[in-house]
Structure formats: C-alpha cells, structure tokens
Write a protein that holds these residues in place. Sequence first.
Motif, PDB file in Angstrom:
ATOM      1  N   UNK A 117      31.445 -39.055 -52.409  1.00 22.58           N
ATOM      2  CA  UNK A 117      30.239 -39.648 -53.130  1.00 22.58           C
ATOM      3  C   UNK A 117      30.421 -41.013 -53.771  1.00 22.58           C
ATOM      4  N   UNK A 118      31.842 -40.808 -54.474  1.00 19.20           N
ATOM      5  CA  UNK A 118      32.055 -41.997 -55.349  1.00 19.20           C
ATOM      6  C   UNK A 118      32.371 -43.060 -54.541  1.00 19.20           C
ATOM      7  N   UNK A 119      33.175 -42.712 -53.187  1.00 22.91           N
ATOM      8  CA  UNK A 119      33.819 -43.854 -52.430  1.00 22.91           C
ATOM      9  C   UNK A 119      32.586 -44.624 -51.572  1.00 22.91           C
ATOM     10  N   UNK A 120      31.559 -43.831 -51.312  1.00 17.35           N
ATOM     11  CA  UNK A 120      30.440 -44.462 -50.734  1.00 17.35           C
ATOM     12  C   UNK A 120      29.649 -45.273 -51.652  1.00 17.35           C
ATOM     13  N   UNK A 121      29.461 -44.687 -52.936  1.00 15.35           N
ATOM     14  CA  UNK A 121      28.657 -45.445 -53.934  1.00 15.35           C
ATOM     15  C   UNK A 121      29.369 -46.701 -54.026  1.00 15.35           C
ATOM     16  N   UNK A 122      30.572 -46.883 -54.126  1.00 10.98           N
ATOM     17  CA  UNK A 122      31.321 -48.084 -54.214  1.00 10.98           C
ATOM     18  C   UNK A 122      30.975 -49.128 -53.268  1.00 10.98           C
ATOM     19  N   UNK A 123      31.125 -48.435 -51.932  1.00 11.43           N
ATOM     20  CA  UNK A 123      30.700 -49.409 -50.709  1.00 11.43           C
ATOM     21  C   UNK A 123      29.262 -50.067 -50.838  1.00 11.43           C
ATOM     22  N   UNK A 124      28.304 -49.106 -51.398  1.00 14.19           N
ATOM     23  CA  UNK A 124      26.758 -49.499 -51.564  1.00 14.19           C
ATOM     24  C   UNK A 124      27.052 -50.626 -52.588  1.00 14.19           C
ATOM     25  N   UNK A 125      27.798 -50.526 -53.844  1.00 14.83           N
ATOM     26  CA  UNK A 125      27.612 -51.232 -54.806  1.00 14.83           C
ATOM     27  C   UNK A 125      28.018 -52.978 -54.505  1.00 14.83           C
ATOM     28  N   UNK A 126      28.937 -52.605 -53.278  1.00 18.36           N
ATOM     29  CA  UNK A 126      29.421 -54.026 -52.831  1.00 18.36           C
ATOM     30  C   UNK A 126      28.782 -54.504 -51.618  1.00 18.36           C
ATOM     31  N   UNK A 127      27.769 -54.028 -51.241  1.00 24.60           N
ATOM     32  CA  UNK A 127      27.200 -54.381 -50.045  1.00 24.60           C
ATOM     33  C   UNK A 127      25.892 -55.318 -50.534  1.00 24.60           C
ATOM     34  N   UNK A 128      26.014 -56.569 -50.008  1.00 19.54           N
ATOM     35  CA  UNK A 128      24.725 -57.487 -49.915  1.00 19.54           C
ATOM     36  C   UNK A 128      24.335 -58.231 -48.706  1.00 19.54           C
ATOM     37  N   UNK A 129      23.445 -57.860 -48.129  1.00 24.61           N
ATOM     38  CA  UNK A 129      22.952 -58.370 -46.843  1.00 24.61           C
ATOM     39  C   UNK A 129      21.813 -58.981 -46.646  1.00 24.61           C
ATOM     40  N   UNK A 130      21.475 -59.777 -47.777  1.00 23.80           N
ATOM     41  CA  UNK A 130      20.161 -60.367 -48.037  1.00 23.80           C
ATOM     42  C   UNK A 130      20.487 -61.746 -46.992  1.00 23.80           C
ATOM     43  N   UNK A 131      21.483 -62.552 -46.912  1.00 22.24           N
ATOM     44  CA  UNK A 131      21.577 -63.605 -45.903  1.00 22.24           C
ATOM     45  C   UNK A 131      22.055 -63.228 -44.608  1.00 22.24           C
ATOM     46  N   UNK A 132      22.865 -62.357 -44.524  1.00 29.11           N
ATOM     47  CA  UNK A 132      23.053 -61.722 -43.059  1.00 29.11           C
ATOM     48  C   UNK A 132      21.724 -61.287 -42.291  1.00 29.11           C
ATOM     49  N   UNK A 133      21.129 -60.184 -43.014  1.00 30.84           N
ATOM     50  CA  UNK A 133      19.874 -59.704 -42.322  1.00 30.84           C
ATOM     51  C   UNK A 133      18.911 -60.641 -42.098  1.00 30.84           C
ATOM     52  N   UNK A 134      18.808 -61.847 -43.064  1.00 29.05           N
ATOM     53  CA  UNK A 134      17.672 -62.851 -42.695  1.00 29.05           C
ATOM     54  C   UNK A 134      18.030 -63.395 -41.450  1.00 29.05           C
ATOM     55  N   UNK A 135      19.041 -63.401 -40.617  1.00 32.65           N
ATOM     56  CA  UNK A 135      19.275 -64.039 -39.555  1.00 32.65           C
ATOM     57  C   UNK A 135      19.239 -63.449 -38.246  1.00 32.65           C
ATOM     58  N   UNK A 136      18.979 -61.846 -38.583  1.00 38.28           N
ATOM     59  CA  UNK A 136      18.642 -61.136 -37.477  1.00 38.28           C
ATOM     60  C   UNK A 136      17.171 -61.309 -36.826  1.00 38.28           C
ATOM     61  N   UNK A 137      17.156 -60.944 -35.525  1.00 42.61           N
ATOM     62  CA  UNK A 137      15.928 -61.309 -34.879  1.00 42.61           C
ATOM     63  C   UNK A 137      15.502 -59.951 -33.768  1.00 42.61           C
ATOM     64  N   UNK A 138      16.302 -59.061 -33.839  1.00 45.38           N
ATOM     65  CA  UNK A 138      16.285 -57.869 -32.902  1.00 45.38           C
ATOM     66  C   UNK A 138      14.898 -57.163 -33.477  1.00 45.38           C
ATOM     67  N   UNK A 139      14.524 -56.423 -32.551  1.00 45.93           N
ATOM     68  CA  UNK A 139      13.270 -55.496 -32.815  1.00 45.93           C
ATOM     69  C   UNK A 139      13.646 -54.665 -33.940  1.00 45.93           C
ATOM     70  N   UNK A 140      12.810 -54.519 -34.977  1.00 43.11           N
ATOM     71  CA  UNK A 140      12.893 -53.991 -36.143  1.00 43.11           C
ATOM     72  C   UNK A 140      11.892 -52.973 -36.776  1.00 43.11           C
TER      73      UNK A 140
END
Length: 262
Positions: A179-202
Amino acid sequence: MNILDLGDTHIHWREDGDLAGAPVVFSHALGSDLRMWDKIVPLMPAGLRLIRYDTRGHGLSACPAGPYAMGALIRDAERLLEALDIRDCAFVGLSMGGLIAQGLAVKRLDLVRAMVLSNTAAKIGTPQIWADRIAAVRAEGIEGIADAVMQRWFSRRFRETAELKGWRAMLVRTPADGYAGCSAAIAGADFLTPTSGLTLPTLVLAGSEDGSTPPDLVRETADLVRGSRFHLIRGAGHLPPVEAPEDFAAVLAGFLRGIGHV
C-alpha cells in the motif's frame, strides 16, 4: 491461479471469457485486487478476452520492497501484456489503475487501442497528502486509515450494507508495504502533459458520490483527451464496479461496441 514470473517480481492474473476474443484488460484501485471486477466480468458481452491482474504489492502478486515508481507499475502491466501476446487491447483502469492506463497508452500505443479511465485523474492528490497517508500506514497500519478510506470509497447507502465489511477486510489485508509502495508511485505520477497528447478512443467514468476523485476532477482529465466521452454514474462512489455494476458494465459495453472492439 496464474502467476507470471518477471524476475524482480511476480504478477497474479486471471483470464475469463473468449480466449480468442478481443482483449480487455482491467487494472484495480489502490488497496483492492482483481476481485474488484468480479461483478463486471459476467456482464460483459460475449466474444471478449477478459484479463485481470493484481498490481504489485496487492492480492496474490509479489510485494517487493518499496517505494515503487509509477514507471514500475506501468512496466509490470506492459510485461504482462507482452507475455500474454496481447496487442490492441482496451485497457480499463480505475483510480491507480487509471494512472497505469494513461502511462501505458503514452508509452505503448501498439498495446493499447482504447482506454477507459474510471474514477481517476491525470494527477491524484499532492505529494504531501500521500506522504501523510504513508506515514499513517507506517505508524498505525492500514487498520488505522480503513474507516476514512471507506468513507471516501463508498456512498452512504452502500456503507450501510453488510457488503462493506468484505471491502474493508480486503483493504486491511493489503500488505502495508504494498500500500505504501503504490502510494509513493501515485504521489510521483503527473500525466497532465502526456495525457493531453493522447487521441485514442477514451471513455472516462466518474461516481457522483466519489470522495477520492470527485467528478469535477475526473471531468478535467476527460477534457485532456481529444474526443473522449465522459459519463457520470449517479449514486456511486469511488468504486462503481462494486456499487453500480450494471450501470458500469452497460456503459463500458456500449463504448466497446461503439469502437468496434466487440
């Protein structure tokens, strides 16, 4: 029981449906496991290959020493799909699983042809919120945060049912290190810029009673992906596949039919 040995870890996964069908991969939320999708699988249209797995540190997957990086969680999913010879899947991710979905789509569009983001965002919380959560788990165990998580996860109506006890037990039995290990992964995740470049069906789904990723936050992420479809599931909290499986499955099936995946 299917266990994929990745050398540095192992991943538990399950397969249902038509093994020759178009693949749909499901990735669960922090503090749960692949059983989060149990009510959805029987409601899916025929002709689909339905794959679920436990994220590292959860369920029957290994719990390597943390903290984890989101890149490692994405790489686990990538290696699972490669091992199962999956291409062009529809990847369904809820909360933490939605972050994995975004990262995988950015990295490997050959593996992901469509994305379903449920009760998630391009960035969830702040580093301080997650640092506090990790500290609480280290000090008190998951039991110490369980009631607060249930409040954020489920609507008041669902919290009054006996079923809540099972989901609370699932959370509490999650390894604290996972739980703590994955919490750290979430804390460091920021996809605001990468996700804005996606165009696949969503398809982007939110629950009206979600206390973890409120609908407005989820909608902001939907707005990042050009042409995405947003749907609000009324009366459901953070885990609509648990609280509103018929609604969730119907919207998901409609999306898959609309893109020709089934």
